[in-house]
Enzyme design. Structure first.
Site, PDB file in Angstrom:
ATOM      1  CB  CYS A   2      -0.752  -0.067   1.439  1.00  0.00           C
ATOM      2  SG  CYS A   2      -1.738  -1.526   1.425  1.00  0.00           S
ATOM      3  NE  ARG A  27       4.272   1.584  -1.810  1.00  0.00           N
ATOM      4  CZ  ARG A  27       5.157   1.012  -1.728  1.00  0.00           C
ATOM      5  NH1 ARG A  27       6.272   1.524  -2.337  1.00  0.00           N
ATOM      6  NH2 ARG A  27       5.511   0.018  -0.766  1.00  0.00           N
ATOM      7  CD1 TRP A  76      -2.568  -4.375  -5.063  1.00  0.00           C
ATOM      8  CD2 TRP A  76      -2.108  -5.631  -3.343  1.00  0.00           C
ATOM      9  NE1 TRP A  76      -2.672  -5.488  -5.654  1.00  0.00           N
ATOM     10  CE2 TRP A  76      -2.120  -6.341  -4.635  1.00  0.00           C
ATOM     11  CE3 TRP A  76      -1.620  -6.331  -2.368  1.00  0.00           C
ATOM     12  CZ2 TRP A  76      -1.736  -7.791  -4.737  1.00  0.00           C
ATOM     13  CZ3 TRP A  76      -1.352  -7.521  -2.475  1.00  0.00           C
ATOM     14  CH2 TRP A  76      -1.520  -8.496  -3.728  1.00  0.00           C
ATOM     15  CG  ASN A 102       2.832  -1.508   2.678  1.00  0.00           C
ATOM     16  OD1 ASN A 102       2.414  -2.412   2.001  1.00  0.00           O
ATOM     17  ND2 ASN A 102       4.409  -1.141   2.252  1.00  0.00           N
ATOM     18  N   GLY A 103       1.786  -4.345   4.343  1.00  0.00           N
ATOM     19  CA  GLY A 103       2.424  -5.555   4.802  1.00  0.00           C
ATOM     20  C   GLY A 103       1.427  -6.358   5.625  1.00  0.00           C
ATOM     21  CD  GLU A 505       9.470  -8.192 -19.521  1.00  0.00           C
ATOM     22  OE1 GLU A 505       9.081  -9.202 -18.611  1.00  0.00           O
ATOM     23  OE2 GLU A 505       9.191  -7.130 -19.253  1.00  0.00           O
ATOM     24  CE  LYS A 509       6.514  -5.286 -18.690  1.00  0.00           C
ATOM     25  NZ  LYS A 509       6.810  -6.041 -18.041  1.00  0.00           N
ATOM     26  CD  GLU A 512       2.624  -6.477 -16.136  1.00  0.00           C
ATOM     27  OE1 GLU A 512       2.569  -6.298 -15.073  1.00  0.00           O
ATOM     28  OE2 GLU A 512       3.799  -6.477 -16.924  1.00  0.00           O
ATOM     29  CG  HIS A 528       9.569 -31.358 -27.204  1.00  0.00           C
ATOM     30  ND1 HIS A 528       9.641 -32.399 -27.699  1.00  0.00           N
ATOM     31  CD2 HIS A 528      10.495 -30.593 -27.882  1.00  0.00           C
ATOM     32  CE1 HIS A 528      11.108 -32.593 -28.122  1.00  0.00           C
ATOM     33  NE2 HIS A 528      11.560 -31.173 -28.415  1.00  0.00           N
ATOM     34  CE  LYS A 631       6.815   0.334 -10.951  1.00  0.00           C
ATOM     35  NZ  LYS A 631       7.206  -0.618 -12.332  1.00  0.00           N
TER      36      LYS A 631
HETATM   37  C1  F6R Z   1       5.622  -6.858 -14.615  1.00  0.00           C
HETATM   38  C2  F6R Z   1       6.608  -6.226 -13.184  1.00  0.00           C
HETATM   39  C3  F6R Z   1       6.462  -7.427 -12.247  1.00  0.00           C
HETATM   40  C4  F6R Z   1       7.848  -7.162 -11.571  1.00  0.00           C
HETATM   41  C5  F6R Z   1       7.957  -8.053 -10.232  1.00  0.00           C
HETATM   42  C6  F6R Z   1       9.312  -7.720  -9.438  1.00  0.00           C
HETATM   43  O1  F6R Z   1       5.792  -5.759 -15.509  1.00  0.00           O
HETATM   44  O2  F6R Z   1       6.623  -5.261 -13.293  1.00  0.00           O
HETATM   45  O3  F6R Z   1       6.597  -8.648 -12.587  1.00  0.00           O
HETATM   46  O4  F6R Z   1       8.863  -7.206 -12.042  1.00  0.00           O
HETATM   47  O5  F6R Z   1       7.017  -7.735  -9.315  1.00  0.00           O
HETATM   48  O6  F6R Z   1       9.338  -6.322  -8.966  1.00  0.00           O
HETATM   49  P1  F6R Z   1      10.595  -5.634  -8.506  1.00  0.00           P
HETATM   50  O7  F6R Z   1      11.641  -5.497  -9.575  1.00  0.00           O
HETATM   51  O8  F6R Z   1      10.227  -4.380  -7.778  1.00  0.00           O
HETATM   52  O9  F6R Z   1      11.285  -6.542  -7.548  1.00  0.00           O
END
Ligand code: F6R
Length: 636
Positions: A2, A27, A76, A102-103, A505, A509, A512, A528, A631
């Site tokens: 959060c 966040r 969150w 937060n947590g 990757e 992308k 998400e 396979h 994030k």
């Molecule tokens: C996807 C994304 C997440 C982060 C993951 C790790 O676009 O951003 O998969 O890469 O949550 O986050 P960090 O790098 O902050 O440890």
């Protein structure tokens, strides 16, 4: 994960908190709330949904609290759904205390049961609310004639009151297990805001006659760039004129002051409709900044905070990379470079799995932890586990002062600036570049590469930001193509060698951002099983290796393209300029500049970022704040 802000100063706390929350909304954004101390009372308002809902409710409310002490929270959800009742701040039975968190408090169930037995009435399903009630009890205990008020007892009435609040809060924190950043205000103690942290971020902003507590500096950089780090298991008592920091036992602690380099405008959208678009466009600079100054006059790679000697790196006999999500994909790319350059075995592991399978680690193991936020709890726990096993830990991180670098032996910062869009873009490029530097550094200290060879690689790396710029300048065809695929049901991504993590990757992308089924595969693995997914019209994106680098891989992937075409797939081929061999097999051909083999992900990833972003926008989705995500993921 959060967002938290606390304020004490001369400005209206409500406005400061709301402005801070706007910057912290990345966040978490499923509910928001504020509490302001006003004339011996506590004015609290909470709303489910985005911050805009709270702002609307505040605008409609008859009274606007004008106090200069307050807290704000953007949530969150972990315990309890995103409702008004579960939104923070949470209060105690008397309504005197407001808490934001937060947590996750792991022992909350037993603590809650105890509180309820003692007659407390808890309104929400959250783990947070228990803190307000525990504090109510502990405050009563330290204020009782036989309670221990601590140092404040002998001081003036207000100071003594604040000290009692801090002491009571300390007692509460000692009873909590798990991860928490907590910030508290009390209606009878308008001279302090109190915060605490364990395994979750908290920074102090020190202004002129005002003090901020926040999950991250973005919340207060509009007011001050002077910050103080709060360490693990520490309590901070914030007043207008500064802070007092102690550990959970009450011992005084020195905070580490630092200057925040980012300015407020860096956290704005800079004219782009979405942060993600801005951050994609910032990649040449992010990459250049990450590489800048990393090579010393002696052709040595320079790490930022090194608590490891060159001998420690020479002693390494195995490398583990731990990370999550996009950072994990950067780690997969690093494996190719590290093994190729250093001849050391390198394993890449999802941080959330690492410590649970009892990896074989010792003093000669180097664990590289990659994290944009520096707060990802899965990665942090992997770091802690590695250090308990005596392994050396090197962090690659984008956030100065965050927890993972502090818990590591050495740090290499990616200097990408704040990344607000939830999907990692520019920090992925920074992570790949930093990993390549680590590979070169290891190769150099171990004598596998000579200084002049390292310098030549670094020189080639330094040419990459221009190639990234060039790629972005010619990426329009990918945007246009993505807009035509808004109705696709699924997309497959194929790659080989370093193109395989790029395919993963690209798929992440798309999942998400566009909420579409997307999978990345090594192109050779398709036959396979996954090839059964291919049907008429299925878009298949293929990341083609350079025909110059690994010609045998190139010809193999050309065969793989033909295999999916033969089954009706629409092939979208990412290939380097001058590669004419792929032309007949590509329904859509997206060109990227030619690069050294190991550096190719720095350009081949870009069309995939743009593809996912544009496709999501065409589906009418919010690319900065995709559903269910946040994030900074500070829960396991
Ligand atoms: C996807 C994304 C997440 C982060 C993951 C790790 O676009 O951003 O998969 O890469 O949550 O986050 P960090 O790098 O902050 O440890």
């Amino acid at each position: 994960m959060c967002g938290i802000i606390g304020y004490i100063g001369g400005q209206p706390a409500l406005e400061v908190a709301l402005a801070g929350l706007r910057r912290l909304e990345y966040r978490g954004y499923d509910s928001a709330g504020v509490a302001v101390v006003v004339d011996g009372g506590l004015h609290t308002l909470r709303r489910a949904g985005k911050l805009a809902n709270l702002e609307k409710a505040l605008a409609e409310s008859a009274t606007s609290p004008r106090g200069t002490v307050g807290i704000g929270h953007t949530r969150w959800a972990t315990h309890g759904g995103p409702t008004d009742t579960n939104a923070h701040p949470h209060t105690d039975c008397t309504g005197a205390i407001a808490v934001i968190h937060n947590g996750i408090i792991e022992n909350f169930a037993s603590l809650r049961a105890g509180l309820e037995r003692d007659g407390h009435e808890l309104a929400s399903e959250t783990d947070t609310e228990i803190v307000a009630h525990l504090l109510e009890d502990e405050l009563a205990a330290v204020s009782a004639p036989d309670g221990t008020a601590g140092a404040g007892a002998a001081e003036g009435a207000e100071t003594a009151g604040a000290s009692r609040l801090t002491e009571a809060f300390r007692r509460v924190c000692r009873r909590l297990e798990g991860a928490f950043t907590l910030v508290v205000v009390h209606r009878d103690h308008p001279d302090v805001v109190v915060g605490a942290r364990r395994n979750s971020p908290l920074v102090v902003g020190v202004g002129a006659d005002e003090t901020f507590l926040a999950s991250d500096v973005a919340a207060f950089i509009a007011h001050t760039r002077s910050a103080v780090e709060i360490g693990q298991d520490q309590i901070v008592e914030a007043r207008r004129d500064g802070v007092t920091i102690t550990d959970f036992a009450g011992n005084p602690v020195e905070g580490r002051p630092y200057h925040v380099d980012w300015d407020a405008s860096a956290a704005e959208k800079g004219g782009h409709p979405y942060f993600m678009l801005k951050e994609i466009s910032e990649q040449p600079t992010a990459l250049a900044d990450t590489l800048r100054g990393r090579l010393s006059n002696d052709a040595e790679i320079v790490l930022d905070e090194e608590r490891l000697s060159a001998q420690d790196f020479r002693d390494v006999d195995k490398v583990f990379i731990v990370a999550c999500g996009t950072a994990y994909h950067a780690g997969l790319i690093a494996k190719y470079a590290i093994e190729h350059w250093t001849r050391l075995p390198c394993e890449v592991e999802m941080a959330s799995e690492f410590r649970y399978r009892d990896p074989v680690l010792d003093r000669s193991t180097l664990v590289v932890a990659i994290s944009q936020s520096g707060e990802t709890l899965d990665t942090l726990m992997a770091v802690k586990h590695a250090r308990e096993q005596k392994a050396r830990v090197l962090a690659i991180c984008n956030t100065n002062g965050s927890t993972i670098p502090r818990e590591s032996d050495a740090v290499l910062y990616t200097r990408c600036g704040p990344e607000v869009g939830v999907a990692s873009t520019k920090t992925f490029l920074g992570q790949v570049a930093a990993c390549l530097l680590v590979g070169l550094y290891l190769a150099q200290v171990r004598g596998v590469l000579y200084g002049d060879e390292v310098a030549r690689y670094v020189e080639k790396l330094q040419a990459m930001p221009a190639l990234v710029r060039q790629t972005l300048a010619t990426i329009e065809p990918m945007r246009a193509l993505a807009r035509t695929l808004a109705d696709a049901r699924a997309v497959l991504f194929l790659g080989r060698h370093v193109g395989y993590p790029v395919a993963l990757e690209g798929a992440l992308k798309l999942k998400e951002l566009a909420y579409m089924h997307a999978e990345g595969f090594p192109a050779g693995e398709l036959k396979h099983g996954p090839i059964a997914l291919v049907e008429e019209g299925l878009p298949v994106v293929v990341v083609v290796p350079s025909p110059r680098g690994r010609s045998h891989l190139h010809s193999k992937i050309v065969s793989n393209i033909q295999e999916v075409r033969a089954r009706g797939a629409r092939t979208i081929v990412i290939a380097e300029e001058g590669d004419t061999v792929v032309e007949p097999y590509a329904e859509h051909l997206i060109r990227v500049p030619a690069t050294p083999t190991l550096f190719a992900p720095l350009v081949t990833t870009l069309p995939l970022q743009v593809f996912a972003c544009e496709l999501a926008l065409a589906r009418g989705l919010d690319v900065d704040q995709p559903r269910n995500l946040a994030k900074s993921v500070t829960v396991e």
